[in-house]
Design an enzyme around this catalytic site. Structure first.
Site, PDB file in Angstrom:
ATOM      1  N   HIS A   1       0.844  -1.215   0.000  1.00 15.12           N
ATOM      2  CA  HIS A   1       0.000   0.000   0.000  1.00 15.12           C
ATOM      3  C   HIS A   1       0.873   1.257   0.000  1.00 15.12           C
ATOM      4  O   HIS A   1       0.597   2.216  -0.724  1.00 15.12           O
ATOM      5  CB  HIS A   1      -0.886   0.043   1.257  1.00 15.12           C
TER       6      HIS A   1
ATOM      7  N   LYS B   1     -17.509  -7.030   7.147  1.00 14.08           N
ATOM      8  CA  LYS B   1     -16.200  -7.645   7.385  1.00 14.08           C
ATOM      9  C   LYS B   1     -15.858  -7.524   8.859  1.00 14.08           C
ATOM     10  O   LYS B   1     -16.228  -6.546   9.506  1.00 14.08           O
ATOM     11  CB  LYS B   1     -15.126  -6.934   6.566  1.00 14.08           C
TER      12      LYS B   1
ATOM     13  N   ARG C   1      -1.698  -6.854  -8.124  1.00 18.65           N
ATOM     14  CA  ARG C   1      -0.601  -7.806  -7.874  1.00 18.65           C
ATOM     15  C   ARG C   1      -0.729  -8.936  -8.893  1.00 18.65           C
ATOM     16  O   ARG C   1      -0.691  -8.700 -10.083  1.00 18.65           O
ATOM     17  CB  ARG C   1      -0.674  -8.306  -6.426  1.00 18.65           C
TER      18      ARG C   1
ATOM     19  N   SER D   1      -2.732  -7.863   3.060  1.00 15.32           N
ATOM     20  CA  SER D   1      -3.073  -7.683   4.476  1.00 15.32           C
ATOM     21  C   SER D   1      -3.508  -9.024   5.077  1.00 15.32           C
ATOM     22  O   SER D   1      -3.183  -9.328   6.222  1.00 15.32           O
ATOM     23  CB  SER D   1      -4.206  -6.667   4.627  1.00 15.32           C
TER      24      SER D   1
HETATM   25  O1  PNS Z   1      -8.670  -3.192   0.223  1.00 15.32           O
HETATM   26  P1  PNS Z   1      -9.894  -3.833  -0.383  1.00 15.32           P
HETATM   27  O2  PNS Z   1     -10.679  -4.573   0.682  1.00 15.32           O
HETATM   28  O3  PNS Z   1      -9.557  -4.689  -1.575  1.00 15.32           O
HETATM   29  O4  PNS Z   1     -10.825  -2.612  -0.908  1.00 15.32           O
HETATM   30  C1  PNS Z   1     -12.074  -2.903  -1.486  1.00 15.32           C
HETATM   31  C2  PNS Z   1     -12.887  -1.621  -1.736  1.00 15.32           C
HETATM   32  C3  PNS Z   1     -12.971  -0.774  -0.479  1.00 15.32           C
HETATM   33  C4  PNS Z   1     -12.241  -0.812  -2.825  1.00 15.32           C
HETATM   34  C5  PNS Z   1     -14.303  -2.070  -2.205  1.00 15.32           C
HETATM   35  O5  PNS Z   1     -14.796  -3.017  -1.315  1.00 15.32           O
HETATM   36  C6  PNS Z   1     -15.292  -0.926  -2.312  1.00 15.32           C
HETATM   37  O6  PNS Z   1     -15.232  -0.137  -3.209  1.00 15.32           O
HETATM   38  N1  PNS Z   1     -16.225  -0.840  -1.329  1.00 15.32           N
HETATM   39  C7  PNS Z   1     -17.230   0.210  -1.274  1.00 15.32           C
HETATM   40  C8  PNS Z   1     -18.616  -0.328  -1.648  1.00 15.32           C
HETATM   41  C9  PNS Z   1     -18.813  -0.316  -3.152  1.00 15.32           C
HETATM   42  O7  PNS Z   1     -18.754   0.708  -3.819  1.00 15.32           O
HETATM   43  N2  PNS Z   1     -19.072  -1.521  -3.720  1.00 15.32           N
HETATM   44  C10 PNS Z   1     -19.256  -1.687  -5.135  1.00 15.32           C
HETATM   45  C11 PNS Z   1     -17.936  -1.829  -5.873  1.00 15.32           C
HETATM   46  S1  PNS Z   1     -18.177  -2.099  -7.614  1.00 15.32           S
END
Ligand code: PNS
Length: 186
Positions: free
Chosen positions: A38, A62, A111, A149
């Site tokens: 990150h 989560k 990645r 993570s």
């Molecule tokens: O670090 P992560 O867990 O891979 O991040 C995921 C994240 C936060 C980018 C994704 O879960 C997200 O955008 N969540 C917000 C809810 C949302 O908009 N969902 C629809 C995505 S198409």
């Protein structure tokens, strides 16, 4: 009938103020906890924008190891003086938040191939919801290609050395958290 615009009018129409030129990139994630991967994406992302908004998601579905406040604290400790990094949290739809802060782009790290499917689905869905917000991917540096993570937490809980995968500020909190959880019999 064609309409001609003289060059002075064209210049005026396309002139943008310094404020409008600000490029804001939004780097969203769970950051549970922040890894060196990150940190690398944040450092490289800064070369693509004027301001980088690092936003921790509030995800009620989560069960994170670190609270949002703890994750925010790690980010504050790692980026104490970087004026162009803004640390925030958000809940709900990412694209709504991107619009709220007037982000031009969503930044994500990529990645291994395994990331591609999930990331391409999200990027395409986000584009359908908000076509004006582009998703930009940065390829993870080789040293962080396998770092996540999830793996960092698993290795730390099993007593492995994760000092090469997280910044020292995150390592200190992870070590304390593992002790705390194991004291409770985790
Ligand atoms: O670090 P992560 O867990 O891979 O991040 C995921 C994240 C936060 C980018 C994704 O879960 C997200 O955008 N969540 C917000 C809810 C949302 O908009 N969902 C629809 C995505 S198409």
């Amino acid at each position: 009938m064609t309409h001609r615009i003289d060059s002075a009018t064209l210049r005026e129409l396309t002139r943008v103020s310094a404020d409008e030129m600000q490029r804001i990139a939004l780097y969203p994630g769970s950051f549970d906890p922040l890894t060196n991967g990150h940190v690398n994406i944040i450092e490289r992302g800064l070369s693509l924008c004027d301001e980088l908004v690092v936003a921790i998601v509030h995800n009620p579905n989560k069960a994170p190891m670190f609270s949002v406040e703890e994750r925010m604290q790690i980010l504050r400790e790692v980026f104490p003086d970087e004026q162009r990094v803004r640390l925030t949290t958000f809940s709900g739809l990412l694209v709504n938040y991107a619009r709220e802060i007037q982000a031009n782009a969503i930044l994500r790290g990529l990645r291994a191939v395994a990331d591609f499917e999930y990331e391409s689905q999200m990027a395409n869905m986000n584009r359908r919801l908000a076509p004006e917000v582009e998703t930009v991917f940065l390829m993870a540096e080789p040293g962080s290609f396998f770092v996540s993570s999830r793996l960092v937490k698993e290795v730390a809980l099993l007593g492995g050395d994760i000092s090469g995968s997280v910044p020292p500020q995150a390592l200190a909190r992870l070590t304390a958290k593992v002790k705390q959880l194991q004291g409770k019999g985790a």
